[in-house]
Design a protein around this motif. Structure first.
Motif, PDB file in Angstrom:
ATOM      1  N   GLU A 109      97.322  22.869 -36.471  1.00 50.56           N
ATOM      2  CA  GLU A 109      96.805  22.073 -37.594  1.00 50.56           C
ATOM      3  C   GLU A 109      96.487  22.922 -38.818  1.00 50.56           C
ATOM      4  O   GLU A 109      96.337  22.399 -39.903  1.00 50.56           O
ATOM      5  CB  GLU A 109      95.492  21.373 -37.195  1.00 50.56           C
ATOM      6  N   MET A 110      96.316  24.217 -38.622  1.00 52.18           N
ATOM      7  CA  MET A 110      95.804  25.051 -39.713  1.00 52.18           C
ATOM      8  C   MET A 110      96.801  26.124 -40.120  1.00 52.18           C
ATOM      9  O   MET A 110      97.690  26.479 -39.363  1.00 52.18           O
ATOM     10  CB  MET A 110      94.489  25.688 -39.278  1.00 52.18           C
ATOM     11  N   GLU A 121      93.736  29.807 -45.094  1.00 53.85           N
ATOM     12  CA  GLU A 121      92.785  28.737 -45.399  1.00 53.85           C
ATOM     13  C   GLU A 121      91.357  29.219 -45.111  1.00 53.85           C
ATOM     14  O   GLU A 121      91.133  30.055 -44.243  1.00 53.85           O
ATOM     15  CB  GLU A 121      93.097  27.483 -44.562  1.00 53.85           C
ATOM     16  N   HIS A 177      86.588  23.332 -41.429  1.00 55.11           N
ATOM     17  CA  HIS A 177      87.863  23.676 -42.058  1.00 55.11           C
ATOM     18  C   HIS A 177      87.759  23.202 -43.498  1.00 55.11           C
ATOM     19  O   HIS A 177      87.782  22.002 -43.785  1.00 55.11           O
ATOM     20  CB  HIS A 177      88.980  22.945 -41.286  1.00 55.11           C
ATOM     21  N   PRO A 233      89.613  23.181 -46.391  1.00 53.34           N
ATOM     22  CA  PRO A 233      90.588  22.346 -47.110  1.00 53.34           C
ATOM     23  C   PRO A 233      90.508  20.868 -46.727  1.00 53.34           C
ATOM     24  O   PRO A 233      90.685  20.004 -47.588  1.00 53.34           O
ATOM     25  CB  PRO A 233      91.941  22.938 -46.699  1.00 53.34           C
ATOM     26  N   SER A 234      90.224  20.559 -45.448  1.00 49.12           N
ATOM     27  CA  SER A 234      90.193  19.151 -45.037  1.00 49.12           C
ATOM     28  C   SER A 234      88.775  18.624 -44.921  1.00 49.12           C
ATOM     29  O   SER A 234      88.561  17.413 -44.846  1.00 49.12           O
ATOM     30  CB  SER A 234      90.891  18.997 -43.678  1.00 49.12           C
ATOM     31  N   LYS A 290      87.059  18.860 -42.376  1.00 51.02           N
ATOM     32  CA  LYS A 290      86.833  18.463 -40.972  1.00 51.02           C
ATOM     33  C   LYS A 290      85.922  19.458 -40.261  1.00 51.02           C
ATOM     34  O   LYS A 290      86.028  20.667 -40.478  1.00 51.02           O
ATOM     35  CB  LYS A 290      88.167  18.429 -40.214  1.00 51.02           C
TER      36      LYS A 290
END
Lengths: 433, 178
Positions: free
Chosen positions: B126-127, B131, B144, B146-147, B149
């Motif tokens: 997913e990553m 990031e 995380h 960027p998202s 989440k």
């Protein structure tokens, strides 16, 4: 509740009547082994924490066997052996097998056995992942790092999580073209490179008990390639005869309880096993040798703790006798005792040594780990280019035997010898009656 | 006060073995020598296949990513403590993988080198490398950026106590060896 061999040994050595998988226990250590790659760091850790004048907990229980980077011009490698030698002298170690002397042995896991350091019921730690080899003698043996080894040097004990046991049974004697290497490659291929992580792998069945001690060592040697913590085979008469010839220390035979609980039990019929190969770049990337006859090779390698013992060379020589190799073929005896065995052991009056030379191998290398793990650039047999090698060793990760461009196929000594003749991966049955 | 690690991630797949983390030709370096330890750091992950991103830029001793995200069986292969040492020397504080080989895990813990966390989610698919993330070591969460989440990290159990003590020596002094 009943216990497995591994659980019983760990209970004995942690002074408990019983242990269960998942428990953390402190165990007393019978043998700590280290070598030239991890010994200097271990000694550094020991001195940093216990003091520069500290004495190890037992000078007869630490065994130091330089074997990795011996026959090289690399100065740091020489420096590392000097550190081992100074430490052995300073601590009056009973068992130090020095480079450049008549006491030099070669690959630690084979030398430990030859020198009588493997005994049923004991706990052995070594700063090398293939320390699990010693489980063939009915003991608990596993690999550790420098810090843990430095701790043991002073304290004589280490914490362990008691592992669950996976049992693997081979029913029936092995066909003549199948070796222990094929059995373990089959298991690793079936369960994967993490299929036994944090678990014990026990081998049993009349197929296993028909094997000699060296072949049993090959089985236990590669449990780490499935992530296993230790490999173990319950001792039988053959084990006891062998150990008593090499060691005069008393030991206690530990066997499974009848009601022992296993994580899993898997049975194979030995007669159904065919010559196996692990393809690049993972020991679980399994195939049958006969499926890979289009794979062209540039090198064959017979050596290491896995495939450089007398049983391995006897098998390879039996197949090579009367043939010529068509590719560069490297022969490296694990130890000096094996090297001497190549000269004294004969087939129809010709020594194994002469059989290899007459077949056209690149001489015979000096005993040690050599190119099994690549090593310094001048290591004998190292894969320095885009070579494709078939090898009796234990790992085929990217770059394991040298260059990241090279490819390594793992197989039994019989399969490697047959492939050396044809220059492509070859099922040994093509050369056996 | 909560202990947080913030920084870029370096993302790897399954079965990253110790020959890829630190190739055998560098095992002649002595981890207890400060200069040689620094050098081990400069070679961290240099054995990755040739088309991989570089973990450490040419001429540097430390990585720009203090956190590694990986798949299954991280650190499989040899017992060489040079592997977690090289990552530690390169500035890696923690790894979040699906699973570890046991010797790599034990070395990381007993030498107090880095936190080998597991996450039941397969993060490496997913990553992406580079990031930004934030890891809260007390709350065992992982953001995380960027998202946005938030993920949970599995408990390290007794191993965490050993790392917090600074390794097996301090742990044994504090808690004994019985």
């Amino acid at each position: 509740m009943g216990m497995t061999i591994t659980e019983k040994i760990l209970a004995n050595k942690s002074k408990r009547t019983t242990v269960q998988p998942g428990e953390n226990v402190w165990v007393d250590v019978d043998v700590l082994m280290t070598h030239d790659v991890c010994g200097p760091g271990t000694i550094g850790v020991f001195k940093e924490h216990f003091g520069s004048d500290a004495k190890i907990w037992d000078k007869e229980k630490v065994v130091i066997i330089p074997d990795h980077y011996i026959f090289t011009a690399d100065e740091k490698s020489h420096r590392n052996v000097d550190i081992l030698r100074d430490f052995a002298n300073e601590q009056s170690l009973k068992y130090y097998y020095d480079v450049g002397t008549s006491n030099y042995k070669g690959v630690c896991h084979v030398a430990l056995v030859e020198e009588g350091h493997t005994r049923p019921g004991e706990v052995m730690f070594g700063t090398d992942s293939h320390t699990c080899t010693a489980g063939a003698f009915g003991e608990f043996a596993t690999g550790i790092g420098n810090t843990e080894a430095g701790f043991i040097m002073g304290a004589g004990k280490l914490w362990l999580k008691v592992p669950e046991t996976m049992k693997f049974i081979f029913e029936g004697e092995l066909p003549p073209y199948v070796m222990a290497k094929d059995l373990i490659l089959k298991i690793i291929g079936d369960i994967g490179v993490d299929g036994a992580t944090y678990r014990s792998m026990e081998f049993s069945g009349d197929g296993v008990y028909s094997l000699d001690m060296e072949e049993r060592m090959t089985l236990c040697n590669m449990v780490i390639e499935a992530g296993g913590k230790n490999g173990v085979i319950a001792p039988d008469e053959r084990t006891l005869d062998f150990v008593k010839k090499r060691s005069n220390k008393p030991f206690e035979v530990v066997l499974n309880d009848e009601d022992a609980k296993y994580h899993s039990v898997k049975a194979y019929r030995s007669s159904e096993i065919e010559p196996m190969v692990a393809k690049p770049h993972s020991p679980d990337n399994k195939a049958l040798a006969r499926e890979l006859k289009d794979v062209k090779l540039s090198q064959a390698y017979i050596g290491s703790c896995t495939g450089g013992k007398m049983a391995d060379f006897k098998a390879a020589a039996r197949l090579l006798k009367g043939h010529k190799v068509s590719i560069k073929t490297i022969v490296v005896p694990a130890t000096k005792e094996v090297e001497e065995g190549l000269k004294s052991e004969t087939i129809d009056g010709t020594s194994l040594w002469d059989i290899f030379l007459e077949a056209g191998t690149e001489g015979i290398g000096k005993p040690g780990c050599q190119a099994c793990l690549g090593g310094p650039l001048d290591t004998f047999g190292r894969l320095n280019q885009e070579e494709i090698c078939i090898s009796t060793t234990n790992r085929n990760f990217p770059g394991r035997m040298g260059s990241r461009q090279s490819q390594v196929y793992l197989a039994s000594p019989l399969t490697v010898a047959a492939s050396a003749i044809t220059g492509r991966i070859t099922d040994p049955r093509e050369y056996m009656e | 006060m909560s202990d947080k690690v913030t920084g870029k991630i370096f993302v790897l797949g399954d079965n990253i073995d110790t020959d890829q983390i630190i190739p055998a030709q560098y095992l002649n370096l002595l981890p207890t020598d400060p200069e040689e330890r620094k050098k081990l750091g400069s070679y961290a992950l240099v054995g990755l296949p040739k088309n991989s991103l570089s973990f450490i830029e040419e001429g540097q001793y430390e990585a720009s990513c203090p956190i590694i995200i990986a798949g299954k069986n991280f650190g499989c292969g040899s017992s060489r403590e040079h592997a977690p040492i090289s990552l530690n020397a390169a500035g890696v504080r923690l790894i979040i993988a699906e699973s570890y080989s046991r010797i790599f895990f034990r070395n990381s813990v007993n030498a107090g080198l880095l936190y080998p966390f597991t996450s039941s989610k397969r993060l490496c698919d997913e990553m992406k490398t580079g990031e930004e993330v934030e890891v809260d070591l007390d709350a065992k969460t992982f953001t995380h950026k960027p998202s946005g989440k938030v993920y949970h990290l599995d408990s390290l159990g007794d191993a965490e106590t050993i790392i917090q003590c600074g390794g097996i020596f301090e742990y044994a002094k504090k808690y004994g060896t019985n």
